[in-house]
Scaffold this active site. Sequence first.
Site, short mmCIF file in Angstrom:
data_model
loop_
_atom_site.label_atom_id
_atom_site.label_comp_id
_atom_site.label_asym_id
_atom_site.label_seq_id
_atom_site.Cartn_x
_atom_site.Cartn_y
_atom_site.Cartn_z
N THR A 27 0.85 -1.19 0.00
CA THR A 27 0.00 0.00 0.00
C THR A 27 0.89 1.24 0.00
O THR A 27 1.75 1.38 0.86
CB THR A 27 -0.90 -0.03 1.26
N HIS A 179 -7.00 -10.85 -0.13
CA HIS A 179 -6.31 -10.41 1.09
C HIS A 179 -7.06 -10.95 2.31
O HIS A 179 -8.05 -10.37 2.74
CB HIS A 179 -6.26 -8.88 1.11
N ASN A 182 -3.62 -9.73 7.90
CA ASN A 182 -3.34 -8.41 8.49
C ASN A 182 -4.53 -7.71 9.16
O ASN A 182 -4.57 -6.48 9.22
CB ASN A 182 -2.71 -7.47 7.45
N TYR A 184 -7.72 -7.37 8.33
CA TYR A 184 -8.77 -6.74 7.54
C TYR A 184 -10.03 -7.62 7.51
O TYR A 184 -10.08 -8.63 8.20
CB TYR A 184 -8.23 -6.39 6.14
N ASN A 239 -3.56 -4.66 13.19
CA ASN A 239 -4.93 -4.20 13.37
C ASN A 239 -5.67 -4.98 14.45
O ASN A 239 -6.83 -5.34 14.30
CB ASN A 239 -5.69 -4.27 12.03
C1 LIG Z 1 4.44 0.29 3.14
C2 LIG Z 1 3.85 -1.08 3.30
C3 LIG Z 1 2.62 -1.36 2.76
C4 LIG Z 1 2.07 -2.64 2.84
N1 LIG Z 1 0.88 -2.91 2.23
C5 LIG Z 1 0.40 -4.17 2.19
C6 LIG Z 1 -0.75 -4.49 1.42
O1 LIG Z 1 -1.33 -3.66 0.72
N2 LIG Z 1 -1.17 -5.78 1.47
C7 LIG Z 1 -0.55 -6.75 2.19
O2 LIG Z 1 -0.98 -7.91 2.20
N3 LIG Z 1 0.57 -6.48 2.90
C8 LIG Z 1 1.07 -5.22 2.89
N4 LIG Z 1 2.24 -4.97 3.55
C9 LIG Z 1 3.03 -6.08 4.09
C10 LIG Z 1 4.05 -6.54 3.04
O3 LIG Z 1 3.40 -7.13 1.93
C11 LIG Z 1 5.05 -7.56 3.61
O4 LIG Z 1 4.37 -8.71 4.02
C12 LIG Z 1 5.81 -6.99 4.79
O5 LIG Z 1 6.33 -5.71 4.49
C13 LIG Z 1 6.96 -7.90 5.22
O6 LIG Z 1 7.91 -8.02 4.18
P1 LIG Z 1 9.30 -7.20 4.22
O7 LIG Z 1 9.93 -7.53 5.55
O8 LIG Z 1 10.06 -7.74 3.04
O9 LIG Z 1 8.97 -5.76 4.11
C14 LIG Z 1 2.78 -3.68 3.51
C15 LIG Z 1 4.03 -3.37 4.07
C16 LIG Z 1 4.57 -2.11 3.96
C17 LIG Z 1 5.95 -1.85 4.50
#
Ligand SMILES: Cc1cc2nc3c(=O)[nH]c(=O)nc-3n(C[C@H](O)[C@H](O)[C@H](O)COP(=O)(O)O)c2cc1C
Length: 370
Positions: A27, A179, A182, A184, A239
């Site tokens: 996001t 999704h 997290n 939702y 959340n």
């Molecule tokens: C800025 C940001 C936005 C995210 N938006 C989503 C999202 O839209 N949908 C989702 O399932 N996870 C979202 N996540 C979680 C990521 O998909 C991912 O699971 C999480 O960042 C862990 O991976 P990483 O350690 O490589 O960042 C978001 C994470 C970040 C940092």
Amino acid sequence: MHYPSLFTPLQIGPYHLSHRVAMAPLTRMRADTSSLAARALNAEYYAQRATQGGLIIAEASQVTPTGRGNPDTPGIYSRAQVAGWKQVTDAVHAKGGIIFLQLWHVGRASHSSYQPDGVLPVSASAIAISGKTRTASGDIAPYEVPRALRTDEIPGIIEAYRQGARNALEAGFDGIEIHGANGYLLEQFLQSRSNLRIDRYGGSIENRARLLLEVVDAAIEVWGADRVAVRLSPYGVANDSGEADPMPLYSHVIGQLAPRGLAYLHFVEPRSSGAGRSEVNHTDVPAAFELFRPLWPGVLITAGGFDGASAEAAIASGNVDAIAFGRTFIANPDLPERIRKNAMLTPYDRATFYGGDVAGYTDYPFQEAE
Ligand SMILES: Cc1cc2nc3c(=O)[nH]c(=O)nc-3n(C[C@H](O)[C@H](O)[C@H](O)COP(=O)(O)O)c2cc1C
């Protein structure tokens, strides 16, 4: 037995991935403010991150106006949004990339200021998330007690996902990811602390899992199972979520999903949620991909705090098939290539994760051309 590496090709559904470094759904809150449609800047960002045969999972996109809980998150329910996403999928396909869209409804993780007519957000039950959120006017306010969906409203929620799935197909995506993670809406139904319903969508594990499975089946009717995926976070705490005993619930959900023949199952590992406004690194938490691998016969993807070395080790263990990268993909548009060469990574800037424009979005550097 010889296990693959991060750069061994992988088949997901009808698609041939040339490597296993996927872009996690992220996001970024940079859609057009009035139409909530993706715009040219978003197409540029995704195209920067597309590689030949690489998988991108595009950011969570609300399937209905009531499913939004943040500024400028894209939708997938209007004609303008279909057209906006079409520019993105065209740009990614021009680079040979494969792009899925994540379908989203935030449920109680919203605020009346984001809702049509300023009504309360909806959820499984009238239980608020503890803590505070940012309202549409930018103020910080407590989460509101959501309105519990009536049983007769649930078909409408499923229809919104079905229409979102149709729109994603029309917008040129290669598949969709539901999704279910997290905290939702779909997870609000799954987990006992947010679901106190006494109808067929609450109570037993079978009942709490029903909405997710009905949404998945609606998506399958549109796309065929091999282009539909699901994301879950069995040990997540985002959340205000968190099932006291995740194993029975998620064993049931994964057991029900397994025979459907989905494109892949995707976990968010609990050790690093990544999202939110500060770094959270949990220790002493289980690895979802290791625990649930025996229950999942298909392609398994996971995300959460991986770097090249730990991703390589996870793939080599045979317990997971691909790794999705979130934060490092934000800051490194050419991440797969950097991992392959073991090159330095650009650090990410959390201040520009959510909202804004080019800065921290399309201005991260590529490796110097050799
Ligand atoms: C800025 C940001 C936005 C995210 N938006 C989503 C999202 O839209 N949908 C989702 O399932 N996870 C979202 N996540 C979680 C990521 O998909 C991912 O699971 C999480 O960042 C862990 O991976 P990483 O350690 O490589 O960042 C978001 C994470 C970040 C940092």
